[in-house]
Design an enzyme around this catalytic site. Structure first.
Site, PDB file in Angstrom:
ATOM      1  N   LYS A 127      36.921 -50.349  -8.671  1.00 22.64           N
ATOM      2  CA  LYS A 127      36.817 -51.807  -8.667  1.00 22.64           C
ATOM      3  C   LYS A 127      38.075 -52.464  -9.216  1.00 22.64           C
ATOM      4  CE  LYS A 127      33.551 -55.484  -9.876  1.00 22.64           C
ATOM      5  NZ  LYS A 127      32.231 -55.792 -10.508  1.00 22.64           N
TER       6      LYS A 127
ATOM      7  N   MET B 119       9.409 -31.227  18.740  1.00 19.66           N
ATOM      8  CA  MET B 119      10.168 -29.994  18.858  1.00 19.66           C
ATOM      9  C   MET B 119       9.674 -28.937  17.867  1.00 19.66           C
ATOM     10  SD  MET B 119      12.444 -28.613  20.757  1.00 19.66           S
ATOM     11  CE  MET B 119      13.609 -29.774  21.477  1.00 19.66           C
TER      12      MET B 119
ATOM     13  N   PHE C  52      27.318 -46.641 -14.895  1.00 18.02           N
ATOM     14  CA  PHE C  52      26.280 -47.103 -13.965  1.00 18.02           C
ATOM     15  C   PHE C  52      26.777 -46.972 -12.524  1.00 18.02           C
ATOM     16  CE2 PHE C  52      24.388 -50.699 -11.541  1.00 18.02           C
ATOM     17  CZ  PHE C  52      23.082 -50.239 -11.521  1.00 18.02           C
ATOM     18  N   GLN C  53      25.984 -46.327 -11.700  1.00 17.57           N
ATOM     19  CA  GLN C  53      26.266 -46.082 -10.288  1.00 17.57           C
ATOM     20  C   GLN C  53      27.600 -45.349 -10.074  1.00 17.57           C
ATOM     21  OE1 GLN C  53      25.696 -49.786  -8.060  1.00 17.57           O
ATOM     22  NE2 GLN C  53      23.538 -49.265  -7.775  1.00 17.57           N
TER      23      GLN C  53
ATOM     24  N   GLU D  86      22.482 -47.933   4.079  1.00 16.83           N
ATOM     25  CA  GLU D  86      23.847 -47.428   4.270  1.00 16.83           C
ATOM     26  C   GLU D  86      23.924 -46.326   5.312  1.00 16.83           C
ATOM     27  OE1 GLU D  86      23.729 -49.107   0.047  1.00 16.83           O
ATOM     28  OE2 GLU D  86      22.442 -47.780   1.252  1.00 16.83           O
TER      29      GLU D  86
END
Length: 580
Positions: A160, A472, A110-111, A48
């Site tokens: 949802k 760096m 969940f999630q 993602e």
């Protein structure tokens, strides 16, 4: 017609043609809707974060709104770095995240993750759709806010059950117009003109707001008409072509000596769409100590935020520059014209004197020379950088002619930006040339997106500068931590050529300076995505360098690696042409 299908059609109405994402449980109704919306091309990334950076690169290169999509929980949290990058660099994005059904919100389902609260500090606005009837207002407002004023990311969190709810009663989506840009007030223009007309050592200081405000041509006309020496920020590079005679280069921590010395000696800074970032100013209290400031910006919050403006001009940069060009040119070529001519000659002489050299001795590859040569071989290319030494070498040595051809994570400095951003840039212009310059540290942060390049056959060309270190960090440990090298060793890197080939991507290797031209030609002639692995010296450093908490006049060089002698205060009178 459920909420998800209505949303997909609304995106088409907003002009969206490409979106980047990764499906999951709570966003699945939207993905089902995509199946029946051929006008939307969805790019399936492999992480993602890649989706957020790809949408980011798409928006930076095109000026249009980038769109990314993820599911709830870890999908949404993986977007956060890309959202923050868009906010800090003023990139227009709309972020769509799935959420658990409204009946489960607040139950640790969940999630489930409160992405609304999590992203509040890094978006222009956030929405949670509680009912399907909320969608028309939210979508219209999200795109309007992302585009209006100072651009930025907007998030819509989509439970949802809202996606699945009946939307047959909703009207067809109607985009909202972008907010009108404020016109600069005449009084502020008069104040600016008065200061500019009095200046003997003026410097134009251009930033990323020039491209964001579509003011590129007006900016160039202003510089050409006034003949004022010009310095640019990292995000402003390309506002003047690199070879323009008045372009002194980038200012700041890794800026050119000519740019930094000009700013430190100037009696007036004409700041156009820049924000006095700490990487540009060095020690702020000692930045441009003799200069008054004319600050032009769309965002009122930037004017006077870090450096008090003697004349603040808020509003559309195109109008501001257009209204000031002719009167400023008339004044500057009149009174004090000789002094300003001498100042210009002095700045240009310094630019020539301190111009970068590319005749490094030895047989190893000199990264600045390679990047300069690549930019000459691909003059129309968009270059996307990761973060580290290679990012600064691109800024210093790439021949740039437009800010939207230089995609770099400026304010956030996010490693892993390069490949996904290049992917997004390629999607917005499939036939264009896109090059990603990365380092061996950065590339492994989103290496999985090589699979996305291969799947969609995106012909991005990757130049991987491999010094087997976090370059760096190593440079700072060498210079400022008594060479106590801590956790910078990457000598156990994988075989990057074999790794790219495992993804089905053509790959080459070069380690001798004499082979660089042939390798670059082969890279550019590859028909699909390709990677050039370049072995460079682990000890190579980026020069010049302004040490932390030091004035920009105290640049460290590559000879003694010690602060150069600070320049004296400029004379009260401008130098004569002979002295210049």
């Amino acid at each position: 017609m459920n909420g998800a299908r209505w949303l997909a059609q609304a995106l088409v109405a907003e002009g969206v043609d490409t979106l980047f994402g990764y499906p999951g449980g709570t966003i699945m109704p939207f993905y089902d809707a995509l199946h029946g919306t051929p006008a939307l091309k969805h790019v399936l990334v492999r992480h993602e974060q890649g989706a957020a950076f790809a949408a980011n690169g798409y928006a930076r290169a095109s000026g249009r709104v980038g769109v990314c999509v993820a599911t709830s929980g870890p999908g949404a949290s993986n977007l956060v770095t890309g959202i923050a990058d868009a906010m800090l660099d003023s990139v227009p994005m709309v972020v769509l995240t799935g959420q658990v059904p409204t009946t489960l919100m607040g139950t640790d389902a969940f999630q489930e993750l409160d992405v609304f609260a999590m992203t509040l500090p890094m978006v222009k606005h956030s929405f949670i759709a509680r009912r399907v009837d909320d969608l028309p207002m939210m979508v219209a407002e999200a795109f309007r806010l992302a585009r209006s004023g100072r651009p930025g990311p907007v998030l819509i969190d989509l439970p949802k059950d809202v996606q699945m709810a009946d939307a047959s009663h909703l009207p067809a989506h109607a985009p909202l117009p972008v907010d009108a840009v404020e016109t600069p007030k005449d009084a502020s223009l008069h104040e600016a003109l008065a200061l500019i007309s009095q200046a003997q050592r003026p410097v134009v200081y251009g930033g990323g707001g020039i491209a964001l405000g579509d003011a590129l041509q007006d900016f160039r006309t202003f510089v050409d008409a006034t003949q004022i020496p010009t310095v640019l920020t990292l995000r402003g590079l390309g506002a003047l072509p690199t070879k323009h005679p008045l372009n002194l280069g980038m200012l700041g921590m890794h800026g050119s000596r000519a740019a930094n010395l000009a700013v430190q000696e100037a009696d007036l800074l004409i700041v156009v769409g820049a924000r006095f970032d700490d990487r540009a100013t060095g020690k702020l209290a000692e930045f441009a100590p003799h200069a008054r400031v004319v600050h032009m910006d769309l965002d009122a919050a930037e004017i006077g935020k870090l450096r008090a403006a003697d004349a603040g001009v808020r509003g559309d940069l195109r109008i501001t520059l257009a209204k000031l060009t002719l009167p400023c040119a008339a004044h500057l070529h009149g009174r004090n014209g000789a002094a300003r001519k001498a100042w210009r000659a002095q700045c240009q002489q310094r630019a020539q004197q301190h111009a970068a050299r590319y005749d490094a001795p030895g047989h190893t590859v000199y990264a600045p020379a390679l990047l300069k040569r690549l930019s000459e071989l691909a003059p129309e290319a968009i270059v996307a950088c990761d973060v580290g030494q290679h990012q600064m070498w691109v800024a210093q040595h790439w021949r740039m002619d437009h800010p939207r051809k230089h995609l770099t994570s400026g304010a956030l400095g996010a490693m892993g930006f390069g490949i996904p951003a290049a992917m997004g840039a390629q999607m917005q212009n499939p036939s264009g040339q896109v090059i990603c310059v990365s380092g061996d540290g950065s590339i492994l942060m989103n290496i999985q997106e090589l699979a996305t390049l291969r799947r969609y056959d995106l012909p991005v060309k990757i130049v991987l500068l491999d010094n087997q270190a976090l370059g760096m960090v190593r440079q700072w440990q060498e210079l400022f931590f008594d060479k106590r090298y801590s956790e910078i060793d990457l000598s156990d890197n994988p075989d990057f050529v074999a790794l790219a080939q495992a993804f089905g991507i053509e790959a080459l290797h070069v380690e001798r300076a004499g082979d660089v031209d042939a390798a670059l030609q082969a890279l550019l002639e590859a028909t699909g995505p390709a990677l050039l692995h370049v072995a460079i010296d682990t000890a190579a450093n980026v020069w010049p360098l302004v040490p932390p908490n030091r004035s920009n006049s105290e640049m460290m060089d590559d000879i003694e690696a010690s602060p150069a002698v600070a320049i004296p205060s400029p004379p009260t009178q401008a130098p004569s042409p002979q002295e210049a």
